[in-house]
Design an enzyme around this catalytic site. Structure first.
Site, PDB file in Angstrom:
ATOM      1  N   LYS A 112       7.733 -72.280 -11.700  1.00  0.00           N
ATOM      2  CA  LYS A 112       8.107 -71.464 -10.724  1.00  0.00           C
ATOM      3  C   LYS A 112       9.686 -72.183 -10.465  1.00  0.00           C
ATOM      4  O   LYS A 112      10.683 -71.533  -9.715  1.00  0.00           O
ATOM      5  CB  LYS A 112       7.222 -71.343  -9.508  1.00  0.00           C
ATOM      6  CG  LYS A 112       6.137 -70.624  -9.719  1.00  0.00           C
ATOM      7  CD  LYS A 112       5.767 -70.099  -8.465  1.00  0.00           C
ATOM      8  CE  LYS A 112       4.685 -68.958  -9.021  1.00  0.00           C
ATOM      9  NZ  LYS A 112       3.806 -68.267  -7.768  1.00  0.00           N
ATOM     10  N   LYS A 193       1.819 -62.847 -18.410  1.00  0.00           N
ATOM     11  CA  LYS A 193       1.034 -62.194 -17.359  1.00  0.00           C
ATOM     12  C   LYS A 193       1.849 -61.402 -16.343  1.00  0.00           C
ATOM     13  O   LYS A 193       2.910 -61.565 -16.026  1.00  0.00           O
ATOM     14  CB  LYS A 193       0.550 -63.586 -16.488  1.00  0.00           C
ATOM     15  CG  LYS A 193       1.206 -64.097 -15.363  1.00  0.00           C
ATOM     16  CD  LYS A 193       0.205 -65.047 -14.204  1.00  0.00           C
ATOM     17  CE  LYS A 193       1.194 -65.250 -13.112  1.00  0.00           C
ATOM     18  NZ  LYS A 193       0.566 -65.351 -11.836  1.00  0.00           N
ATOM     19  N   LYS A 196       4.253 -60.741  -9.791  1.00  0.00           N
ATOM     20  CA  LYS A 196       4.994 -60.367  -8.818  1.00  0.00           C
ATOM     21  C   LYS A 196       6.483 -60.649  -8.979  1.00  0.00           C
ATOM     22  O   LYS A 196       7.433 -59.720  -8.629  1.00  0.00           O
ATOM     23  CB  LYS A 196       4.607 -60.806  -7.275  1.00  0.00           C
ATOM     24  CG  LYS A 196       3.368 -60.489  -6.558  1.00  0.00           C
ATOM     25  CD  LYS A 196       3.060 -61.064  -5.496  1.00  0.00           C
ATOM     26  CE  LYS A 196       1.575 -61.457  -5.317  1.00  0.00           C
ATOM     27  NZ  LYS A 196       1.315 -62.796  -4.550  1.00  0.00           N
TER      28      LYS A 196
HETATM   29  N1  AQP Z   1      -1.634 -61.310 -13.999  1.00  0.00           N
HETATM   30  C1  AQP Z   1      -2.718 -61.812 -13.390  1.00  0.00           C
HETATM   31  N2  AQP Z   1      -4.171 -61.465 -13.940  1.00  0.00           N
HETATM   32  C2  AQP Z   1      -5.082 -62.169 -13.236  1.00  0.00           C
HETATM   33  N3  AQP Z   1      -5.182 -62.847 -11.932  1.00  0.00           N
HETATM   34  C3  AQP Z   1      -3.845 -62.752 -11.374  1.00  0.00           C
HETATM   35  N4  AQP Z   1      -3.536 -63.523 -10.236  1.00  0.00           N
HETATM   36  C4  AQP Z   1      -2.256 -63.547 -10.243  1.00  0.00           C
HETATM   37  N5  AQP Z   1      -1.671 -62.872 -11.230  1.00  0.00           N
HETATM   38  C5  AQP Z   1      -2.678 -62.541 -12.213  1.00  0.00           C
HETATM   39  C6  AQP Z   1      -4.459 -63.903  -9.093  1.00  0.00           C
HETATM   40  O1  AQP Z   1      -4.147 -63.418  -8.067  1.00  0.00           O
HETATM   41  C7  AQP Z   1      -4.583 -64.324  -6.780  1.00  0.00           C
HETATM   42  C8  AQP Z   1      -3.325 -64.438  -5.920  1.00  0.00           C
HETATM   43  O2  AQP Z   1      -2.208 -64.664  -6.509  1.00  0.00           O
HETATM   44  P1  AQP Z   1      -1.219 -65.392  -5.702  1.00  0.00           P
HETATM   45  O3  AQP Z   1      -0.971 -64.794  -4.557  1.00  0.00           O
HETATM   46  O4  AQP Z   1      -1.407 -67.019  -5.485  1.00  0.00           O
HETATM   47  O5  AQP Z   1      -0.145 -65.502  -6.740  1.00  0.00           O
HETATM   48  P2  AQP Z   1       0.319 -66.001  -7.845  1.00  0.00           P
HETATM   49  O6  AQP Z   1      -0.872 -66.641  -8.382  1.00  0.00           O
HETATM   50  O7  AQP Z   1       1.303 -66.915  -7.784  1.00  0.00           O
HETATM   51  O8  AQP Z   1       0.539 -64.719  -9.118  1.00  0.00           O
HETATM   52  P3  AQP Z   1       1.518 -63.465  -8.775  1.00  0.00           P
HETATM   53  O9  AQP Z   1       0.697 -62.505  -7.679  1.00  0.00           O
HETATM   54  O10 AQP Z   1       1.750 -62.885 -10.081  1.00  0.00           O
HETATM   55  O11 AQP Z   1       2.780 -64.007  -8.150  1.00  0.00           O
HETATM   56  P4  AQP Z   1       3.827 -64.909  -8.811  1.00  0.00           P
HETATM   57  O12 AQP Z   1       4.923 -63.956  -9.434  1.00  0.00           O
HETATM   58  O13 AQP Z   1       4.559 -65.519  -7.696  1.00  0.00           O
HETATM   59  O14 AQP Z   1       3.350 -65.704 -10.190  1.00  0.00           O
HETATM   60  C9  AQP Z   1      -4.962 -65.702  -7.714  1.00  0.00           C
HETATM   61  O15 AQP Z   1      -6.220 -65.892  -7.847  1.00  0.00           O
HETATM   62  C10 AQP Z   1      -4.285 -65.547  -9.145  1.00  0.00           C
HETATM   63  O16 AQP Z   1      -4.935 -66.265  -9.841  1.00  0.00           O
END
Ligand code: AQP
Length: 330
Positions: A112, A193, A196
């Site tokens: 990140k 993966k 967002k």
């Molecule tokens: N691709 C994914 N497959 C399975 N689980 C996923 N999670 C996120 N992406 C996947 C799970 O969603 C929960 C909430 O995530 P978060 O709000 O903490 O965001 P994150 O993990 O940083 O992932 P995002 O939503 O894709 O955001 P960015 O783009 O910022 O990385 C967590 O339980 C996560 O494991």
């Protein structure tokens, strides 16, 4: 009943299919047989660039979406993290128990921070706040996606170390990760993966997308040239990802799907999956809008949730403060 805790960041207007299958689906399922707390973690969301007005609104939209997906405040505690100051209080204590070396090993920070123009100390200490979120509620199980496994490991290490140094204070939490849906892949780049922040517009299926947009995204998902619906993660990551999605959303198994689509092309397979997805998530946007429309009721749910969460959180803070040699909060 086991205590369950998990959080989600209000960092976009809509959650995506990866969030749902990796985490939120388990949140909903675990409500009955556990003592669950679910949290919109807005304090985590300020570790990257953000607009305060947008963040404020997204926290409400996130809570409304969770309700629309089946998180039920009668069966769990739903709240917004910033309404419970004990999270930050415990994070400070745990930060002082964390080695620079172990904090520096967190791969999500490396990924990140590489994408940010300006990297904050908050982004670096994010996993420590996450450990505080979890340990504050004496959590047994944490339903998350695979990308959070390393952070969970840190939470476990910190709990164990604190207990050894100062005496038993925290439950050591276990990750609750469903193997098949632990990492949902980007639809247009199945090596990555679904995310967002780093998926392109076609790669990420948002739960608040219009049903027709969902159909289009599924139908344009990257597959391969073999034209055989077969699970093979290494050689057919696109099709395997769609099979995992289909099995989870359609409540069936990959084996059954392989048999059903034997001899059929990707067109049929994707067309059917597009319908299954549109049917499952099409209503989410409407329900979310309904929850948002009744502002007073949504506020009531979140305030009641925060009060209940605080009640539990203060017990752990009192204990941790005593152990560490602090004076009790006045
Ligand atoms: N691709 C994914 N497959 C399975 N689980 C996923 N999670 C996120 N992406 C996947 C799970 O969603 C929960 C909430 O995530 P978060 O709000 O903490 O965001 P994150 O993990 O940083 O992932 P995002 O939503 O894709 O955001 P960015 O783009 O910022 O990385 C967590 O339980 C996560 O494991």
């Amino acid at each position: 009943k086991p205590r369950v805790f998990s959080g989600i960041q209000p960092t976009s207007d809509s959650f995506h299919l990866g969030n749902y299958l990796g985490a939120l689906r388990q949140w909903v399922a675990l409500q009955d047989d556990s003592d669950a707390l679910y949290c919109v973690v807005d304090q985590h969301a300020i570790t990257v660039d953000h607009d305060p007005k947008v963040l404020h609104e997204r926290s409400r939209v996130s809570a409304a979406q969770l309700l629309a997906l089946g998180v039920d405040p009668e069966r769990c505690i739903l709240f917004i993290q910033s309404q419970v100051p004990e999270h930050a209080m415990l994070a400070w204590i745990l930060g002082s128990e964390t080695g620079m070396g172990e904090a520096s090993r967190m791969t999500q920070f490396k990924d990140k921070s590489a994408k940010q123009e300006r990297t904050t100390v908050g982004l670096f200490t994010y996993p420590i706040l996450m450990a505080a979120d979890i340990l504050l509620y004496q959590t047994d199980q944490v339903p998350v996606g695979e990308d959070q496994r390393q952070h969970l490991e840190l939470s476990r290490d910190l709990a164990g170390r604190f207990n050894t140094t100062y005496g038993k204070t925290f439950i050591v939490p276990e990750p609750y990760i469903v193997k098949e849906t632990a990492t949902i892949k980007d639809l247009s780049d199945p090596e990555k993966k679904m995310s967002k922040t780093s998926s392109g517009p076609r790669g990420c299926l948002y739960l608040l997308d219009d049903a027709n947009v969902m159909r289009k995204k599924i139908k344009s998902a990257v597959t391969d040239s073999e034209a055989q619906v077969r699970y093979d993660l290494e050689h057919k990551p696109g099709v395997s990802n769609l099979l995992n999605i289909y099995a989870a959303v359609g409540d069936t198994t990959v084996e059954k799907l392989e048999a059903d689509y034997a001899g059929k092309g990707y067109g049929d397979f994707k067309g059917d999956l597009a319908e299954v997805v549109a049917e499952a998530f099409g209503p989410v946007a409407v329900k979310t809008r309904e929850y948002l429309a009744d502002k007073a009721e949504l506020d009531r749910i979140l305030t009641a949730g925060a009060e209940k969460a605080r009640h539990l959180a203060t017990r752990t803070i009192d204990k941790a403060y005593k152990k560490i040699g602090f004076y009790p909060p006045a």
